[in-house]
Design a protein around this motif. Structure first.
Motif, mmCIF file in Angstrom:
data_model
loop_
_atom_site.group_PDB
_atom_site.id
_atom_site.type_symbol
_atom_site.label_atom_id
_atom_site.label_comp_id
_atom_site.label_asym_id
_atom_site.label_seq_id
_atom_site.Cartn_x
_atom_site.Cartn_y
_atom_site.Cartn_z
ATOM 1 N N MET A 106 33.019 37.243 44.050
ATOM 2 C CA MET A 106 32.080 38.930 43.929
ATOM 3 C C MET A 106 33.154 39.214 42.791
ATOM 4 O O MET A 106 34.711 40.004 43.157
ATOM 5 C CB MET A 106 31.633 40.053 44.902
ATOM 6 C CG MET A 106 31.143 40.625 44.173
ATOM 7 S SD MET A 106 30.507 41.394 45.342
ATOM 8 C CE MET A 106 31.034 41.581 46.525
ATOM 9 N N LYS A 107 32.990 40.017 41.140
ATOM 10 C CA LYS A 107 33.964 39.721 40.555
ATOM 11 C C LYS A 107 33.527 41.382 40.286
ATOM 12 O O LYS A 107 31.803 41.692 39.168
ATOM 13 C CB LYS A 107 34.005 39.262 39.316
ATOM 14 C CG LYS A 107 35.263 39.846 38.753
ATOM 15 C CD LYS A 107 35.928 38.110 37.707
ATOM 16 C CE LYS A 107 37.485 38.993 37.271
ATOM 17 N NZ LYS A 107 37.459 37.826 36.356
ATOM 18 N N PHE A 108 33.959 42.242 40.392
ATOM 19 C CA PHE A 108 33.401 43.750 39.428
ATOM 20 C C PHE A 108 33.769 44.565 38.241
ATOM 21 O O PHE A 108 35.156 44.911 38.959
ATOM 22 C CB PHE A 108 33.571 44.868 40.991
ATOM 23 C CG PHE A 108 32.459 45.944 40.833
ATOM 24 C CD1 PHE A 108 30.713 46.004 40.750
ATOM 25 C CD2 PHE A 108 32.700 47.141 40.330
ATOM 26 C CE1 PHE A 108 29.802 47.368 40.279
ATOM 27 C CE2 PHE A 108 32.523 48.130 40.058
ATOM 28 C CZ PHE A 108 31.169 48.445 40.210
ATOM 29 N N LYS A 109 33.405 44.759 37.422
ATOM 30 C CA LYS A 109 34.478 45.730 36.366
ATOM 31 C C LYS A 109 33.153 46.883 36.334
ATOM 32 O O LYS A 109 31.961 46.710 36.238
ATOM 33 C CB LYS A 109 34.030 44.829 35.425
ATOM 34 C CG LYS A 109 34.758 43.320 35.454
ATOM 35 C CD LYS A 109 35.300 42.996 34.370
ATOM 36 C CE LYS A 109 35.916 41.407 34.040
ATOM 37 N NZ LYS A 109 36.235 40.699 32.687
ATOM 38 N N GLN A 110 33.651 48.158 35.840
ATOM 39 C CA GLN A 110 32.780 49.283 35.659
ATOM 40 C C GLN A 110 34.292 50.266 34.857
ATOM 41 O O GLN A 110 35.207 50.322 34.968
ATOM 42 C CB GLN A 110 33.494 49.859 37.611
ATOM 43 C CG GLN A 110 32.145 51.247 37.372
ATOM 44 C CD GLN A 110 31.457 51.361 37.519
ATOM 45 O OE1 GLN A 110 30.555 50.673 38.061
ATOM 46 N NE2 GLN A 110 30.432 52.060 36.810
ATOM 47 N N THR A 111 32.912 50.418 34.014
ATOM 48 C CA THR A 111 34.208 51.176 32.917
ATOM 49 C C THR A 111 33.720 52.970 33.187
ATOM 50 O O THR A 111 32.424 53.075 33.539
ATOM 51 C CB THR A 111 33.223 50.457 31.891
ATOM 52 O OG1 THR A 111 33.888 49.198 31.277
ATOM 53 C CG2 THR A 111 34.250 51.713 30.894
ATOM 54 N N ALA A 118 35.572 37.627 54.270
ATOM 55 C CA ALA A 118 36.991 38.823 53.733
ATOM 56 C C ALA A 118 38.169 38.693 54.501
ATOM 57 O O ALA A 118 38.852 39.632 54.447
ATOM 58 C CB ALA A 118 37.049 40.268 53.591
ATOM 59 N N THR A 119 38.425 37.673 54.193
ATOM 60 C CA THR A 119 39.535 37.428 55.218
ATOM 61 C C THR A 119 40.385 37.376 54.791
ATOM 62 O O THR A 119 42.152 36.727 55.379
ATOM 63 C CB THR A 119 39.437 35.833 56.395
ATOM 64 O OG1 THR A 119 39.048 34.443 55.789
ATOM 65 C CG2 THR A 119 38.433 36.015 57.520
ATOM 66 N N ASP A 142 40.252 47.296 50.060
ATOM 67 C CA ASP A 142 41.013 46.919 50.808
ATOM 68 C C ASP A 142 42.652 47.166 51.302
ATOM 69 O O ASP A 142 43.152 47.236 50.254
ATOM 70 C CB ASP A 142 40.300 45.127 50.425
ATOM 71 C CG ASP A 142 41.785 44.579 51.031
ATOM 72 O OD1 ASP A 142 42.811 44.766 51.737
ATOM 73 O OD2 ASP A 142 41.069 43.055 50.786
ATOM 74 N N PRO A 143 42.760 47.065 52.779
ATOM 75 C CA PRO A 143 44.282 48.115 52.429
ATOM 76 C C PRO A 143 45.171 46.828 52.562
ATOM 77 O O PRO A 143 46.863 47.502 52.809
ATOM 78 C CB PRO A 143 44.342 48.342 54.027
ATOM 79 C CG PRO A 143 43.271 47.159 54.626
ATOM 80 C CD PRO A 143 41.933 47.212 53.617
ATOM 81 N N HIS A 144 44.990 45.675 51.676
ATOM 82 C CA HIS A 144 46.621 44.864 52.320
ATOM 83 C C HIS A 144 46.401 44.429 50.465
ATOM 84 O O HIS A 144 47.330 43.836 49.972
ATOM 85 C CB HIS A 144 46.383 43.429 52.669
ATOM 86 C CG HIS A 144 46.311 44.112 54.765
ATOM 87 N ND1 HIS A 144 45.029 43.356 55.175
ATOM 88 C CD2 HIS A 144 46.906 44.985 55.421
ATOM 89 C CE1 HIS A 144 45.526 44.189 56.633
ATOM 90 N NE2 HIS A 144 46.633 45.047 56.328
ATOM 91 N N SER A 145 45.471 44.971 49.534
ATOM 92 C CA SER A 145 45.915 44.370 48.198
ATOM 93 C C SER A 145 46.762 45.129 47.410
ATOM 94 O O SER A 145 46.840 44.010 46.579
ATOM 95 C CB SER A 145 44.136 44.436 47.597
ATOM 96 O OG SER A 145 43.891 45.599 46.984
ATOM 97 N N LEU A 146 46.924 46.000 47.358
ATOM 98 C CA LEU A 146 48.145 46.282 46.901
ATOM 99 C C LEU A 146 48.585 48.109 47.404
ATOM 100 O O LEU A 146 48.478 48.528 48.237
ATOM 101 C CB LEU A 146 47.256 47.627 45.438
ATOM 102 C CG LEU A 146 48.378 48.300 43.938
ATOM 103 C CD1 LEU A 146 48.490 47.125 43.494
ATOM 104 C CD2 LEU A 146 46.897 49.375 43.573
ATOM 105 N N ALA A 189 35.411 43.334 50.360
ATOM 106 C CA ALA A 189 36.369 44.613 51.280
ATOM 107 C C ALA A 189 37.080 45.301 49.842
ATOM 108 O O ALA A 189 37.988 46.585 50.004
ATOM 109 C CB ALA A 189 37.585 44.290 51.679
ATOM 110 N N SER A 190 36.856 44.873 49.540
ATOM 111 C CA SER A 190 36.502 45.539 47.566
ATOM 112 C C SER A 190 35.701 47.017 47.593
ATOM 113 O O SER A 190 36.695 47.827 46.822
ATOM 114 C CB SER A 190 36.903 45.037 46.486
ATOM 115 O OG SER A 190 37.365 43.800 46.454
ATOM 116 N N PHE A 191 35.628 47.085 48.142
ATOM 117 C CA PHE A 191 33.885 48.015 48.099
ATOM 118 C C PHE A 191 33.322 48.667 49.385
ATOM 119 O O PHE A 191 32.864 49.477 48.976
ATOM 120 C CB PHE A 191 32.933 47.525 47.229
ATOM 121 C CG PHE A 191 33.095 46.443 46.053
ATOM 122 C CD1 PHE A 191 33.807 47.752 44.511
ATOM 123 C CD2 PHE A 191 32.793 45.099 46.238
ATOM 124 C CE1 PHE A 191 34.371 46.911 44.250
ATOM 125 C CE2 PHE A 191 32.864 44.069 44.607
ATOM 126 C CZ PHE A 191 34.072 45.196 43.812
#
Length: 525
Positions: free
Chosen positions: A1-6, A168-169, A39-43, A182-184
């Motif tokens: 899933m890809k999400f873009k928000q302006t 979301a593994t 996601d706590p491991h993404s950045l 896990a993004s949202f």
């Protein structure tokens, strides 16, 4: 899933209108940026870890004075030089009601050390995580690692079952634009639950009524709104649309303090701002120099260093709210030596001479990447650096952008020259050596050494520092490692920035030097 928000002006206005209708025991927070993912491991970025750290928890946490405290582990001890045993807290449940066990710890560390994770610098020296029983785990390290509990204080635990059920593994990979549930969404054990997530617009959190620990503050709801424009953010605080905002622009500190409605909490931050240079490619990505890489030459790196008027930046850009630095660590970090914190002199003529000696008497063009919504006056700092370098014939093609596009780019090392800030999560010099200075490998060493500086002697010292328990010997090795790095001009240190939070008069909270803002300490009177 890809999400873009302006994020548009209308979206900000709608979010602020919602904030105005907030109920009692609600705190409304405005920040110049947003967490880029739940996601706590993404950045591995302090703002993201601050936000997600209210929902997720580590085994060992930090208190108000940054002291280590039990969290999901109640106790820990070394059972041998390379093995740490952690006793896990019983009776803890995730927000979906499922119990927390050792399986979640093993899963989280496998996830956080795998593909797409931005937390590998926390796990690269861990050989294995073993389950002893449902509430006991052991960490075996590759070498003795006496500071391991502190290293784990920003590594958050996810639910194995929830991650598997929601596909979301694997972590959200910011470099590739890969998203998942896990993004949202979020399912932690922390004192607050994620109620609503609108990336770039607003995130809402609600107090976890089943939390295992004590929540000192009285806040039940938290409304978090990113407000990138400095003037809009200050206006929101002074008009009562938000209760807390950060950072307060340095030019508005006196105005906020004189308003009678809010005050500015100020203090030193354990964050250093610096510049990095691509020292690996044979030809820079964005440069007029073809067929070679000027940054491989120490004389060029030193010329850039000595061309930067750090005192001018401190005075005109930061308005005094910064302390010039010569190292990538400073006061408050274990291993800092004030005797070493002396910068090379600002000297444009010396810089021109160095460039000429390196074969660039007329300078050259180079691209530079910089965020404009992550650090205090980050865009303005880069503009000042570009103006400084123009005096020695270097034309900087500056690209300033939101951190949402900046971080994925530089984390892929698609940059020749960049600005970054760093706050050592362990409050120890080893963190900086391991994450920023160590030679890059695929296990997490040098994960944020984006210019790929490499000195094997520094690496050797870093491993020894990790294992050494004699503090005097350890500090001597830290000094040696930083001396080598400084002599190499491996990075260009700029300054330590200051914290400035705007807080309404009816709000009480704790300002930590690491710029973390735990919601559980916030009260509204």
């Amino acid at each position: 899933m890809k999400f873009k928000q302006t994020l548009t002006v209308c979206a900000v206005a709608a979010a602020l209108a919602t904030l105005g209708a907030a109920q009692a025991q609600t705190v409304r927070i405005g920040n110049q940026g947003d967490a880029l993912s739940m996601d706590p491991h993404s950045l591995n970025e302090s703002l993201q870890l601050s936000v997600t750290g209210n929902v997720y928890e580590p085994l060992v946490t930090r208190g108000k004075e940054l002291q280590l405290e039990p969290a999901l582990a109640t106790s820990w001890k070394q059972t041998s030089p390379n093995v740490w045993r952690f006793e896990l807290r019983k009776g803890v449940t995730f927000h979906d009601g499922k119990p927390f066990t050792a399986d979640d710890v093993l899963f989280s560390f496998a996830r956080g050390s795998g593909d797409g994770s931005d937390m590998k610098s926390y796990t690269n020296d861990i050989k294995e995580v073993r389950k002893i029983d449902a509430h006991t785990v052991e960490f075996e390290t590759k070498a003795p690692f006496p500071i391991l509990p502190g290293v784990l204080s920003f590594f958050y635990i996810m639910s194995k079952q929830w991650s598997e059920e929601n596909q979301a593994t694997r972590p959200v990979d910011r470099r590739k634009g890969v998203e998942n549930a896990a993004s949202f969404r979020a399912n932690g054990t922390g004192p607050f639950r994620l109620r609503e997530r609108q990336p770039g617009v607003k995130s809402s959190f609600v107090r976890n009524g089943n939390y295992w620990g004590k929540i000192e503050g009285n806040v039940v709801n938290v409304e978090y709104t990113p407000i990138g424009n400095d003037s809009t953010r200050v206006a929101a605080l002074l008009s009562g649309q938000v209760d807390v905002m950060e950072p307060v622009p340095v030019q508005d500190v006196a105005r906020v303090n004189a308003s009678g409605k809010a005050k500015v909490l100020q203090g030193p931050e354990l964050r250093w701002i610096f510049l990095g240079m691509d020292q690996k490619r044979d030809e820079l990505l964005n440069s007029s120099v073809k067929g070679k890489n000027p940054f491989k030459d120490k004389r060029v790196r030193q010329a850039f260093y000595q061309a930067i008027d750090i005192n001018g930046i401190q005075k005109t850009v930061m308005r005094g709210a910064a302390t010039p630095a010569a190292l990538l660590v400073g006061p408050g970090i274990n291993g800092f030596d004030p005797a070493m914190n002396t910068r090379l002199p600002y000297d444009t003529e010396a810089a021109k001479k160095l460039l000429a000696e390196a074969g660039y008497p007329n300078g050259f063009e180079v691209g530079m990447n910089c965020p404009n919504d992550r650090y205090v006056n980050d865009g303005a700092i880069c503009q000042a650096v570009a103006a400084n370098l123009a005096r020695i014939g270097v034309k900087v093609n500056l690209q300033v952008e939101t951190k949402g596009t900046y971080f994925p780019k530089v984390l892929k090392r698609d940059t020749s020259f960049y600005l970054l800030g760093w706050s050592p999560s362990t409050y120890d010099a080893h963190n900086v050596l391991n994450a920023l200075i160590r030679c890059v490998d695929d296990k997490g060493s040098g994960q944020f050494n984006l210019g790929a500086y490499c000195n094997p002697k520094v690496d050797e010292l870093t491993l020894k520092i990790q294992s050494e328990t004699d503090q005097a010997k350890r500090n001597a090795m830290i000094k040696e490692a930083f001396t080598l790095h400084s002599n190499d001009v491996g990075h260009l240190p700029l300054h330590q920035q200051a914290l400035a939070w705007g807080v309404a008069n009816n709000v009480q909270l704790t300002q930590r030097a690491d710029n973390q803002m735990p919601f559980r300490y916030i009260s509204v009177r």
